[in-house]
Design a protein around this motif. Structure first.
Motif, mmCIF file in Angstrom:
data_model
loop_
_atom_site.group_PDB
_atom_site.id
_atom_site.type_symbol
_atom_site.label_atom_id
_atom_site.label_comp_id
_atom_site.label_asym_id
_atom_site.label_seq_id
_atom_site.Cartn_x
_atom_site.Cartn_y
_atom_site.Cartn_z
ATOM 1 N N THR A 146 0.854 -1.182 0.000
ATOM 2 C CA THR A 146 0.000 0.000 0.000
ATOM 3 C C THR A 146 0.892 1.235 0.000
ATOM 4 O OG1 THR A 146 -1.754 -1.114 1.205
ATOM 5 C CG2 THR A 146 -1.703 1.266 1.356
ATOM 6 N N LYS A 147 0.537 2.224 -0.822
ATOM 7 C CA LYS A 147 1.301 3.476 -0.832
ATOM 8 C C LYS A 147 0.997 4.235 0.450
ATOM 9 C CE LYS A 147 2.826 3.470 -5.195
ATOM 10 N NZ LYS A 147 4.217 3.461 -5.548
ATOM 11 N N SER A 148 2.034 4.577 1.203
ATOM 12 C CA SER A 148 1.839 5.245 2.488
ATOM 13 C C SER A 148 1.188 6.612 2.329
ATOM 14 C CB SER A 148 3.182 5.405 3.204
ATOM 15 O OG SER A 148 3.660 4.142 3.593
ATOM 16 N N ALA A 149 1.525 7.321 1.264
ATOM 17 C CA ALA A 149 0.953 8.649 1.056
ATOM 18 C C ALA A 149 -0.552 8.559 0.835
ATOM 19 C CB ALA A 149 1.616 9.328 -0.138
ATOM 20 N N ALA A 150 -0.997 7.553 0.079
ATOM 21 C CA ALA A 150 -2.426 7.377 -0.179
ATOM 22 C C ALA A 150 -3.157 6.963 1.092
ATOM 23 C CB ALA A 150 -2.627 6.340 -1.265
ATOM 24 N N LYS A 151 -2.531 6.128 1.880
ATOM 25 C CA LYS A 151 -3.126 5.646 3.123
ATOM 26 C C LYS A 151 -3.416 6.805 4.074
ATOM 27 C CE LYS A 151 0.006 3.471 5.486
ATOM 28 N NZ LYS A 151 0.895 2.393 5.948
ATOM 29 N N LYS A 152 -2.537 7.819 4.061
ATOM 30 C CA LYS A 152 -2.705 8.961 4.953
ATOM 31 C C LYS A 152 -3.751 9.958 4.448
ATOM 32 C CE LYS A 152 2.096 8.566 6.235
ATOM 33 N NZ LYS A 152 3.442 9.054 5.934
ATOM 34 N N ARG A 153 -3.964 10.016 3.129
ATOM 35 C CA ARG A 153 -4.796 11.071 2.550
ATOM 36 C C ARG A 153 -6.206 10.641 2.180
ATOM 37 N NH1 ARG A 153 0.333 12.064 1.624
ATOM 38 N NH2 ARG A 153 1.094 14.178 1.372
ATOM 39 N N PHE A 154 -6.419 9.355 1.947
ATOM 40 C CA PHE A 154 -7.712 8.884 1.458
ATOM 41 C C PHE A 154 -8.273 7.807 2.362
ATOM 42 C CE2 PHE A 154 -5.094 9.954 -2.277
ATOM 43 C CZ PHE A 154 -5.826 11.017 -2.756
ATOM 44 N N SER A 155 -9.603 7.688 2.376
ATOM 45 C CA SER A 155 -10.250 6.579 3.059
ATOM 46 C C SER A 155 -11.406 6.117 2.200
ATOM 47 C CB SER A 155 -10.729 6.992 4.447
ATOM 48 O OG SER A 155 -11.671 8.030 4.348
ATOM 49 N N MET A 156 -11.858 4.894 2.466
ATOM 50 C CA MET A 156 -12.916 4.304 1.657
ATOM 51 C C MET A 156 -14.240 4.354 2.416
ATOM 52 S SD MET A 156 -11.184 3.327 -0.977
ATOM 53 C CE MET A 156 -11.894 1.997 -1.869
ATOM 54 N N THR A 157 -15.327 4.553 1.680
ATOM 55 C CA THR A 157 -16.651 4.485 2.278
ATOM 56 C C THR A 157 -17.107 3.031 2.257
ATOM 57 O OG1 THR A 157 -17.785 4.802 0.177
ATOM 58 C CG2 THR A 157 -17.195 6.793 1.404
ATOM 59 N N ALA A 158 -18.219 2.765 2.916
ATOM 60 C CA ALA A 158 -18.748 1.399 2.954
ATOM 61 C C ALA A 158 -19.158 0.929 1.561
ATOM 62 C CB ALA A 158 -19.935 1.335 3.904
ATOM 63 N N ALA A 159 -19.553 1.866 0.703
ATOM 64 C CA ALA A 159 -19.964 1.517 -0.657
ATOM 65 C C ALA A 159 -18.771 1.363 -1.597
ATOM 66 C CB ALA A 159 -20.911 2.578 -1.200
ATOM 67 N N GLY A 160 -17.540 1.592 -1.094
ATOM 68 C CA GLY A 160 -16.355 1.409 -1.918
ATOM 69 C C GLY A 160 -15.908 2.646 -2.658
ATOM 70 N N ARG A 161 -16.481 3.788 -2.334
ATOM 71 C CA ARG A 161 -16.042 5.031 -2.977
ATOM 72 C C ARG A 161 -14.905 5.629 -2.168
ATOM 73 N NH1 ARG A 161 -21.032 8.467 -4.875
ATOM 74 N NH2 ARG A 161 -19.496 9.068 -6.419
ATOM 75 N N VAL A 162 -14.152 6.545 -2.778
ATOM 76 C CA VAL A 162 -12.966 7.108 -2.138
ATOM 77 C C VAL A 162 -13.294 8.489 -1.583
ATOM 78 C CG1 VAL A 162 -10.563 7.768 -2.456
ATOM 79 C CG2 VAL A 162 -11.483 5.838 -3.713
ATOM 80 N N LYS A 163 -12.987 8.663 -0.302
ATOM 81 C CA LYS A 163 -13.267 9.912 0.393
ATOM 82 C C LYS A 163 -11.956 10.662 0.594
ATOM 83 C CE LYS A 163 -14.627 9.496 4.639
ATOM 84 N NZ LYS A 163 -15.369 9.300 5.882
ATOM 85 N N ALA A 164 -11.963 11.984 0.352
ATOM 86 C CA ALA A 164 -10.748 12.796 0.479
ATOM 87 C C ALA A 164 -11.104 14.163 1.033
ATOM 88 C CB ALA A 164 -10.075 12.949 -0.877
#
Length: 66
Positions: free
Chosen positions: A6-24
């Motif tokens: 997993t890219k550490s930068a992405a892990k810190k900046r983004f999270s996933m919703t229950a429906a699988g969409r990306v939250k930022a």
């Protein structure tokens, strides 16, 4: 086969919703708030859902967060 990383930068900046969409976080709020309008600052509160094209890129960076 080895695990994918997993890219550490992405892990810190983004999270996933229950429906699988990306939250930022909303863009454009790091500095320079003096020149921004009050409406812009108010509308840029909180988080946003990424577009499908951008979400596809982020999901490649986070293979186990689906």
């Amino acid at each position: 086969m080895p695990k994918m990383k997993t890219k550490s930068a992405a892990k810190k900046r983004f999270s996933m919703t229950a429906a699988g969409r990306v939250k930022a976080a909303q863009a454009g709020k790091r500095h320079g708030m003096i020149k921004r309008t009050t409406k812009f600052i108010r509308d840029a509160r909180g988080t946003t859902i990424l577009s499908d094209q951008d979400a596809r890129i982020v999901k490649k960076y986070m293979p186990y967060d689906r």
